[in-house]
Design a protein around this motif. Sequence first.
Motif, PDB file in Angstrom:
ATOM      1  N   HIS A  67      -2.006  -2.219   7.084  1.00  0.00           N
ATOM      2  CA  HIS A  67      -1.947  -1.615   5.718  1.00  0.00           C
ATOM      3  C   HIS A  67      -0.905  -2.699   4.952  1.00  0.00           C
ATOM      4  O   HIS A  67      -0.753  -2.943   3.697  1.00  0.00           O
ATOM      5  CB  HIS A  67      -2.493  -1.058   5.000  1.00  0.00           C
ATOM      6  CG  HIS A  67      -4.571  -1.114   5.784  1.00  0.00           C
ATOM      7  ND1 HIS A  67      -5.479  -1.397   5.291  1.00  0.00           N
ATOM      8  CD2 HIS A  67      -4.899  -0.015   6.288  1.00  0.00           C
ATOM      9  CE1 HIS A  67      -6.556  -1.738   6.092  1.00  0.00           C
ATOM     10  NE2 HIS A  67      -6.600  -0.615   6.296  1.00  0.00           N
ATOM     11  N   VAL A  69     -11.851   2.609   6.277  1.00  0.00           N
ATOM     12  CA  VAL A  69     -10.813   1.673   6.437  1.00  0.00           C
ATOM     13  C   VAL A  69     -11.094   2.369   8.036  1.00  0.00           C
ATOM     14  O   VAL A  69     -11.376   3.428   8.296  1.00  0.00           O
ATOM     15  CB  VAL A  69      -9.279   2.345   6.092  1.00  0.00           C
ATOM     16  CG1 VAL A  69      -8.792   2.268   7.529  1.00  0.00           C
ATOM     17  CG2 VAL A  69      -8.584   2.119   4.598  1.00  0.00           C
ATOM     18  N   ALA A 125       0.897  -1.324   0.409  1.00  0.00           N
ATOM     19  CA  ALA A 125      -0.246  -0.153  -0.371  1.00  0.00           C
ATOM     20  C   ALA A 125       0.933   1.196   0.164  1.00  0.00           C
ATOM     21  O   ALA A 125       2.116   0.983   0.376  1.00  0.00           O
ATOM     22  CB  ALA A 125      -0.602  -0.298   0.993  1.00  0.00           C
ATOM     23  N   THR A 179      -3.200  -0.788  -2.953  1.00  0.00           N
ATOM     24  CA  THR A 179      -3.793  -0.332  -2.013  1.00  0.00           C
ATOM     25  C   THR A 179      -3.603   1.159  -1.730  1.00  0.00           C
ATOM     26  O   THR A 179      -2.337   1.248  -2.076  1.00  0.00           O
ATOM     27  CB  THR A 179      -3.725  -1.118  -0.951  1.00  0.00           C
ATOM     28  OG1 THR A 179      -4.501  -2.241  -1.268  1.00  0.00           O
ATOM     29  CG2 THR A 179      -4.991  -0.043  -0.275  1.00  0.00           C
TER      30      THR A 179
END
Length: 355
Positions: free
Chosen positions: A244, A351, A215, A290
Motif C-alpha cells: 500500500h 485488507v 498511506a 489511507t
Amino acid sequence: MSPRAGNAGPRTLAFVESPVQLLNVLEWAHTRAPGAELTLVVLSPVDPMTRGQLRRMSELARKEGHEVRWEEARGGATAPFRTVGGLTGALRHADRIVMGDPFSRYVQLLLTITRARDLVVVDDGTATMEFVTQLAHGERLVRWHRKGSRSGPRDLLFGPVSASARRRLTPARGRRVEVFSAMPIEDTPDGVAVTANDFAWTRARFGPPRITKGADMVGTSLVETGVVDGDRYLDAVRGLARTHGAARYFAHRRESTEKLHRLAVETGLEIVRPDLPLELIARRGPIGRTVLSFPSTVVHTLPLALAGTEVRVAVCDIDPAWLTQHASPRARGFLSGVTDSARGAHRLSAVASPG
C-alpha cells in the motif's frame, strides 16, 4: 494540583490512567455535561511515553476549564495507600464518578468508597466492548487478553474487589450507570444507558487535516501483550507497507523500543511516536489518504474523528497463525469481532493478510 480550597468536593470526579481515557472524558464532558464542575484525577502510570501524552492531554483539559489533579499512584510501595487516602474525601462527596477503565484494580477499589449515584464509563478502547458483555452476563471483570489473574503484594490493598465493583456498576434503584462509547455496544445490560461518542469535541477543536498521498500505518501492542508473535507481526507490517505504499508507522505508546527499531530497519518505515492520542494527531494532520490498522480501537474511532474528510481507514485481519501459545482462548474471537463490527459500522475496506 490540589483540590479547590473550601470546596466540599467536586460534583463530578473523573479517573483516568491513559491518554485515550482522558480524551474520552473530554468528549463526554463536551457532549453530556457542558459547563459541569469536573475534577479530573490522573492515576499516573510509570511508562514515560504514557506519562508524556497524559501531561499534554492534561494541558488541553485545563484549557477547557477543568481542574486536573495528578496523582503519582504508582510511585513506590506506599503510593497506593497515599493515593487512596488522599482521594477518600473527594470520593465521598462526589455526585458522579466518570471512569476510563472499569477493569483497573485502582478504579475498582475507589468504587467501593464512593457514594455517588451516577456512574459513567467512557471508552478505554475495545476493552469497553468486553466490559459491557461481562457486565451483562454477570461475569468477573477481566481483560480479554489475559488468561488468568495475577497476584502480588498490592493485593493486600486491592484484594478481591472485582465482585464489589461489578455490583456498583450494575444499575439499581437510586443508581444510574451510563456507558459513553464509540464502540459498537451489543448485549447491553438492563438499565445501562449507552450514549454514542462521535468525537464532537475533537472535530470542533482540531482540523480539518491536510491529507497526503499514500498511506500511514497504525501500530499495535498485540506483541507486547503476548497475543501476536513478533516475527509474524513484522512480516505482516512489511507486506502491508509494500503493498500500500505506506511511509509512516504511528507507534502505539506501549510498543517496545526494540521492536520499533527492528521495524524501522527491516521495513524502511518512518517510526512516529505521537505525543497525543492518534485521533487528535490525525485530525490535526497531516495524515495519509489511507490509514492501515490491525484490529484495534482506531478502526472505530478514526472514521468518527475524520468524518467529512477523504481519509479511508482500512483494517487487516489477524491471521490465527499469528497468535502465540500464550494468547487467551478468547483472543481470536474478540479480534475478529472488533474487525467485523467496525467494518459494518464504518464500511471499512478489508485488507488481505500478507501471506
